[in-house]
Design a protein around this motif. Structure first.
Motif, PDB file in Angstrom:
ATOM      1  N   TYR A 104       1.158  -1.562  -0.356  1.00 43.00           N
ATOM      2  CA  TYR A 104       0.284   0.358  -0.190  1.00 43.00           C
ATOM      3  C   TYR A 104       1.152   1.093   0.121  1.00 43.00           C
ATOM      4  O   TYR A 104       2.000   1.242   0.205  1.00 43.00           O
ATOM      5  N   THR A 105       0.001   1.802  -0.496  1.00 37.99           N
ATOM      6  CA  THR A 105       1.298   3.301  -0.156  1.00 37.99           C
ATOM      7  C   THR A 105       0.492   4.767  -0.676  1.00 37.99           C
ATOM      8  O   THR A 105      -1.111   4.474  -0.653  1.00 37.99           O
ATOM      9  N   ILE A 106       0.382   5.833   0.295  1.00 40.15           N
ATOM     10  CA  ILE A 106      -0.076   7.223   0.529  1.00 40.15           C
ATOM     11  C   ILE A 106       0.380   8.476   0.232  1.00 40.15           C
ATOM     12  O   ILE A 106       1.378   8.568   0.016  1.00 40.15           O
ATOM     13  N   GLY A 107      -0.582   8.753  -0.868  1.00 37.70           N
ATOM     14  CA  GLY A 107       0.514  10.127  -1.453  1.00 37.70           C
ATOM     15  C   GLY A 107       0.342  11.296  -1.867  1.00 37.70           C
ATOM     16  O   GLY A 107      -1.324  10.576  -2.829  1.00 37.70           O
ATOM     17  N   PRO A 108       0.308  11.862  -2.728  1.00 43.08           N
ATOM     18  CA  PRO A 108      -0.077  13.232  -3.717  1.00 43.08           C
ATOM     19  C   PRO A 108      -0.237  12.469  -5.375  1.00 43.08           C
ATOM     20  O   PRO A 108       0.697  11.393  -5.538  1.00 43.08           O
ATOM     21  N   ARG A 121      -5.917  19.528  -8.326  1.00 40.62           N
ATOM     22  CA  ARG A 121      -5.180  18.712  -9.684  1.00 40.62           C
ATOM     23  C   ARG A 121      -4.220  18.468  -8.850  1.00 40.62           C
ATOM     24  O   ARG A 121      -2.997  17.334  -9.189  1.00 40.62           O
ATOM     25  N   GLN A 122      -4.052  18.366  -7.609  1.00 37.79           N
ATOM     26  CA  GLN A 122      -3.501  17.721  -6.699  1.00 37.79           C
ATOM     27  C   GLN A 122      -3.830  17.018  -5.845  1.00 37.79           C
ATOM     28  O   GLN A 122      -4.791  17.663  -5.128  1.00 37.79           O
ATOM     29  N   PHE A 123      -4.112  15.694  -5.862  1.00 40.50           N
ATOM     30  CA  PHE A 123      -5.413  15.671  -4.922  1.00 40.50           C
ATOM     31  C   PHE A 123      -4.735  14.220  -4.376  1.00 40.50           C
ATOM     32  O   PHE A 123      -3.473  13.729  -4.764  1.00 40.50           O
ATOM     33  N   TYR A 124      -4.898  13.021  -2.842  1.00 37.48           N
ATOM     34  CA  TYR A 124      -4.188  12.558  -2.540  1.00 37.48           C
ATOM     35  C   TYR A 124      -4.734  11.149  -2.638  1.00 37.48           C
ATOM     36  O   TYR A 124      -6.237  10.987  -3.106  1.00 37.48           O
ATOM     37  N   GLN A 125      -4.505  10.251  -2.425  1.00 36.83           N
ATOM     38  CA  GLN A 125      -5.110   8.684  -2.665  1.00 36.83           C
ATOM     39  C   GLN A 125      -3.941   7.759  -1.951  1.00 36.83           C
ATOM     40  O   GLN A 125      -2.926   7.694  -1.331  1.00 36.83           O
ATOM     41  N   ILE A 126      -4.955   6.330  -1.433  1.00 39.22           N
ATOM     42  CA  ILE A 126      -4.671   5.840  -0.353  1.00 39.22           C
ATOM     43  C   ILE A 126      -4.424   4.068  -1.532  1.00 39.22           C
ATOM     44  O   ILE A 126      -5.563   3.602  -1.796  1.00 39.22           O
ATOM     45  N   ASN A 127      -3.618   4.168  -1.910  1.00 42.34           N
ATOM     46  CA  ASN A 127      -3.928   2.620  -3.153  1.00 42.34           C
ATOM     47  C   ASN A 127      -3.357   1.214  -2.417  1.00 42.34           C
ATOM     48  O   ASN A 127      -2.197   1.060  -1.464  1.00 42.34           O
ATOM     49  N   ALA A 128      -3.585   0.712  -3.136  1.00 47.34           N
ATOM     50  CA  ALA A 128      -3.343  -1.148  -2.292  1.00 47.34           C
ATOM     51  C   ALA A 128      -3.444  -1.928  -3.715  1.00 47.34           C
ATOM     52  O   ALA A 128      -4.155  -1.152  -4.357  1.00 47.34           O
ATOM     53  N   GLU A 129      -2.439  -2.305  -4.244  1.00 46.74           N
ATOM     54  CA  GLU A 129      -1.994  -3.306  -4.800  1.00 46.74           C
ATOM     55  C   GLU A 129      -1.307  -4.733  -4.578  1.00 46.74           C
ATOM     56  O   GLU A 129      -0.710  -4.969  -3.893  1.00 46.74           O
ATOM     57  N   VAL A 130      -1.859  -5.870  -5.255  1.00 45.43           N
ATOM     58  CA  VAL A 130      -1.600  -7.190  -4.825  1.00 45.43           C
ATOM     59  C   VAL A 130      -1.309  -7.486  -6.068  1.00 45.43           C
ATOM     60  O   VAL A 130      -2.007  -7.730  -6.946  1.00 45.43           O
ATOM     61  N   LEU A 131       0.220  -8.199  -6.083  1.00 48.83           N
ATOM     62  CA  LEU A 131       0.569  -8.993  -7.536  1.00 48.83           C
ATOM     63  C   LEU A 131       0.740 -10.667  -6.918  1.00 48.83           C
ATOM     64  O   LEU A 131       1.137 -10.866  -6.227  1.00 48.83           O
ATOM     65  N   GLY A 132       0.370 -10.837  -8.099  1.00 46.41           N
ATOM     66  CA  GLY A 132       0.967 -11.773  -8.260  1.00 46.41           C
ATOM     67  C   GLY A 132       0.040 -13.293  -8.068  1.00 46.41           C
ATOM     68  O   GLY A 132       0.009 -14.660  -7.645  1.00 46.41           O
ATOM     69  N   VAL A 133      -1.279 -13.109  -7.844  1.00 45.35           N
ATOM     70  CA  VAL A 133      -2.619 -13.809  -7.306  1.00 45.35           C
ATOM     71  C   VAL A 133      -3.640 -13.792  -8.394  1.00 45.35           C
ATOM     72  O   VAL A 133      -4.131 -12.804  -8.378  1.00 45.35           O
ATOM     73  N   PRO A 298      -0.224 -11.331 -12.623  1.00 41.68           N
ATOM     74  CA  PRO A 298      -1.480 -11.011 -12.537  1.00 41.68           C
ATOM     75  C   PRO A 298      -1.024  -9.885 -11.544  1.00 41.68           C
ATOM     76  O   PRO A 298      -0.723  -9.826 -11.036  1.00 41.68           O
ATOM     77  N   GLY A 299      -1.996  -8.886 -11.657  1.00 43.55           N
ATOM     78  CA  GLY A 299      -1.868  -8.173 -10.312  1.00 43.55           C
ATOM     79  C   GLY A 299      -3.507  -7.221 -10.471  1.00 43.55           C
ATOM     80  O   GLY A 299      -3.745  -7.491 -11.145  1.00 43.55           O
ATOM     81  N   THR A 300      -3.476  -6.512  -9.156  1.00 44.81           N
ATOM     82  CA  THR A 300      -5.348  -6.016  -8.762  1.00 44.81           C
ATOM     83  C   THR A 300      -5.012  -4.874  -7.498  1.00 44.81           C
ATOM     84  O   THR A 300      -4.412  -5.188  -7.198  1.00 44.81           O
ATOM     85  N   GLY A 301      -5.977  -4.128  -7.942  1.00 43.21           N
ATOM     86  CA  GLY A 301      -5.545  -3.575  -6.352  1.00 43.21           C
ATOM     87  C   GLY A 301      -7.231  -1.957  -6.516  1.00 43.21           C
ATOM     88  O   GLY A 301      -8.020  -2.189  -7.321  1.00 43.21           O
ATOM     89  N   PHE A 302      -6.822  -1.185  -6.060  1.00 42.52           N
ATOM     90  CA  PHE A 302      -7.872   0.079  -5.792  1.00 42.52           C
ATOM     91  C   PHE A 302      -6.762   1.014  -5.220  1.00 42.52           C
ATOM     92  O   PHE A 302      -5.804   1.203  -5.252  1.00 42.52           O
ATOM     93  N   ALA A 303      -7.655   2.433  -5.918  1.00 42.93           N
ATOM     94  CA  ALA A 303      -7.468   3.426  -5.345  1.00 42.93           C
ATOM     95  C   ALA A 303      -8.157   4.452  -4.810  1.00 42.93           C
ATOM     96  O   ALA A 303      -9.329   4.401  -5.069  1.00 42.93           O
TER      97      ALA A 303
END
Ligand code: AMP
Length: 423
Positions: A104-108, A121-133, A298-303
Motif C-alpha cells: 500500500y502507498t499513500i500520497g499525492p 489538480r493535486q489530490f491524495y490517494q490511498i493505494n493498495a496493490e496485490v501482485l501475483g494473485v 497478474p495484478g489487482t488493486g484499488f485507489a
C-alpha cells in the motif's frame, strides 16, 4: 501576495487531524490484511505512464504534468500509483523470493483536470496493490476492505459497482461490436466521444454528458461478450460478495480510464459527493507487469480518493484536535527558565505539553490554556520557588495539588497518566 496554484490546496491544522485519523485507520486495516507499505517517488519518466496507462486515455492525452528536466529528459508528476509500484516490483525483483506481494502507498497525485468541488489538480490517494494473485477472490477482498474502511469512517451512503472488462481474448470481440454500435449513433455523441469512438471506444461508455448517456442506452453490454473463463470469474466474484453480504450492483458502464484493466473492475460510489461520486476505484490489471517488461504475473488493486474520504467521513474533526495534556504557566524570569526545562523533559516523556514563553500574566496564560483545551495547568511563580513546590490544576474538576519541584517531571507524568487511564 502570492497565492497557491489553481486546483492545489493547503491542508491546515484543524483539518489535518482528520487526515491523520483516516490515515491511521486505513494503515491499520491494510496491515491487518497483510499489506506492506511501499514509498515511491512523485516523479517518474513520462514513458512509464504513457506505456502503462495508455496513450489514448484522458490522463496521458491531456492531464499529466509533463516537462523536460534540465537535461531534456521528459518527466511527469505521477497521475496515479500503480505504474510506479509495478516498476519498483520489477526493478528490485521483488517477485523473485515470492511473486505474491501486497503493497500500500499513500500520497499525492497530479492531474490537470478542471478543478471543482471534490476534484483537484493535486489530490491524495490511498493505494493498495496485490501482485501475483490470479484468483478473483482477491478482488472480492479488495472490495471488502474498501467497504470495511468506509464503515470504520462512518461513511454510510455507499454503493459498490462492479463490472468485468473481459480479457485480451474476449475484449476485441466486444470492442468490435461496440465500435459498430458507436458508428450508428456517432451523430449524437459529444466531440470528445466522437474522437474516443475510434481511439478508445470503451471510454464512451462512462461519458457523463447527458446526450451521450442517452445515446448509449442501447449499447451492447460487455458482459454478453465474455469468454467462458471471464464469465466464470465474474460469477465467482458475485457469489463471494453475496456470501460476505456486501451489497453491489453490476454496472455495465463501469470501464475506468486506464487501459491496463482487465476482468473485474469496481468502484465505490456515494450519494454524498455530488457530481464527483467515486470514492474509490480499482480492478484487475493482469497484463501490466508483462507490459512493463516483467514476467507474466497478474495484478489487482484499488485507489481511494483521500480528499473525498475527508469530505464524507463521519468523524468529528474537532474531537480529533490534539489538546495539550499539560500547560505550563510560569511567572517571572527564574520560574520560566526552570519551567522551560520541565517543558522539554515532559515533551520527551510523551506528554503533550505547551508553554507560554512570553512574559504574560497568570490570567492570560490560564485563558490560553483553556482555549487550547489543556487537561492540566502546572503553575510556578516566585512564591512556589520559595516553597519548593508547583501547583498542578485539573482544568476539569478545578482541583489543585502542590507538587514538590524535586522530581516534578516524574510526578506530573504519574498524575496525568493515571487520570488519562481512568475509564
Ligand atoms: P482513479 O485513479 O482515476 O481510478 O481514481 C481513484 C480515486 O481517486 C477516485 O475514485 C477519486 O476518489 C479519486 N480521484 C481521482 N481523481 C481525482 C481528482 N482530480 N481530485 C480528487 N480526487 C480524485
Amino acid at each position: 501576495m502570492i497565492q497557491l496554484i489553481r486546483g492545489f490546496k493547503d491542508i491546515l491544522p484543524g483539518e489535518v487531524e482528520l487526515w491523520q485519523a483516516i490515515e491511521k485507520i486505513a494503515r491499520a486495516l491494510l496491515e491487518d490484511f497483510g499489506f506492506k507499505e511501499i514509498r515511491i517517488p512523485i516523479m517518474e519518466r513520462t514513458e512509464l505512464f504513457a506505456r502503462s496507462i495508455g496513450e489514448d486515455t484522458d490522463i496521458v492525452e491531456k492531464e499529466m504534468y509533463t516537462f523536460p528536466d534540465r537535461k531534456g529528459d521528459l518527466i511527469t508528476l505521477r497521475p496515479e500509483a500503480t505504474a510506479s509500484v509495478v516498476r519498483a516490483y520489477l526493478q528490485h525483483r521483488l517477485y523473485a523470493p515470492d511473486p505474491v506481494q501486497k503493497y500500500y502507498t499513500i500520497g499525492p497525485m497530479f492531474r490537470r483536470e478542471r478543478p471543482q468541488k471534490g476534484r483537484y489538480r493535486q489530490f491524495y490517494q490511498i493505494n493498495a496493490e496485490v501482485l501475483g494473485v490470479a484468483s478473483p477472490l482477491i478482488d472480492v477482498q479488495l472490495i471488502f476492505i474498501l467497504v470495511a474502511l468506509c464503515a470504520k469512517l462512518a461513511i454510510t451512503d455507499i454503493n459498490a459497482h462492479i463490472n468485468s472488462l473481459g480479457c485480451p481474448d474476449c475484449r476485441p470481440r466486444y470492442r468490435e461490436a461496440l465500435t459498430g454500435f458507436l458508428a450508428s449513433i456517432a451523430a449524437e455523441l459529444c466531440a470528445d466521444c466522437r474522437r474516443r469512438r475510434v481511439r478508445n471506444p470503451l471510454r464512451v461508455l462512462d461519458c457523463k454528458v447527458p446526450s451521450c448517456r442517452e445515446a448509449m442506452g442501447e449499447a451492447p453490454s460487455i458482459i454478453d461478450s465474455l469468454c467462458d473463463e471471464c464469465q466464470r470469474d465474474f460469477e465467482t466474484v458475485q457469489a463471494a460478495l453475496q456470501d460476505l453480504k456486501i451489497p453491489f450492483r453490476v454496472d455495465k458502464r463501469l470501464v475506468r480510464g486506464l487501459d491496463y484493466y482487465a476482468r473485474t473492475t469496481f468502484e465505490i460510489q456515494t450519494g454524498s459527493l455530488g457530481a464527483q461520486s467515486a470514492v474509490a476505484g480499482g480492478g484487475r490489471y493482469d497484463g501490466l507487469v508483462k507490459l512493463l517488461g516483467g514476467p507474466d504475473l497478474p495484478g489487482t488493486g484499488f485507489a481511494i480518493g483521500f480528499d473525498r474520504l475527508t469530505e464524507i467521513a463521519g468523524l468529528n474533526a474537532a474531537d480529533l484536535l490534539p489538546k495539550p495534556k499539560v500547560f505550563i504557566a510560569a511567572l517571572g524570569e527564574r520560574s520560566r527558565a526552570l519551567a522551560f526545562k520541565w517543558n522539554c523533559r515532559l515533551g520527551l516523556q510523551g506528554l503533550r505539553v505547551e508553554m507560554d514563553l512570553g512574559d504574560k500574566s497568570l490570567k492570560s496564560q490560564m485563558k490560553r490554556a483553556d482555549r487550547l483545551g489543556a487537561g492540566y495547568v502546572l503553575i510556578v511563580g516566585d512564591k512556589e520557588l520559595e516553597d519548593g513546590t508547583a501547583l498542578l490544576r485539573n482544568m476539569q474538576s478545578k482541583a489543585q495539588v502542590a507538587i514538590p519541584i524535586e522530581g516534578i517531571v516524574a510526578k506530573v507524568k504519574e498524575v496525568v497518566t493515571a487520570a488519562n487511564s481512568r475509564p
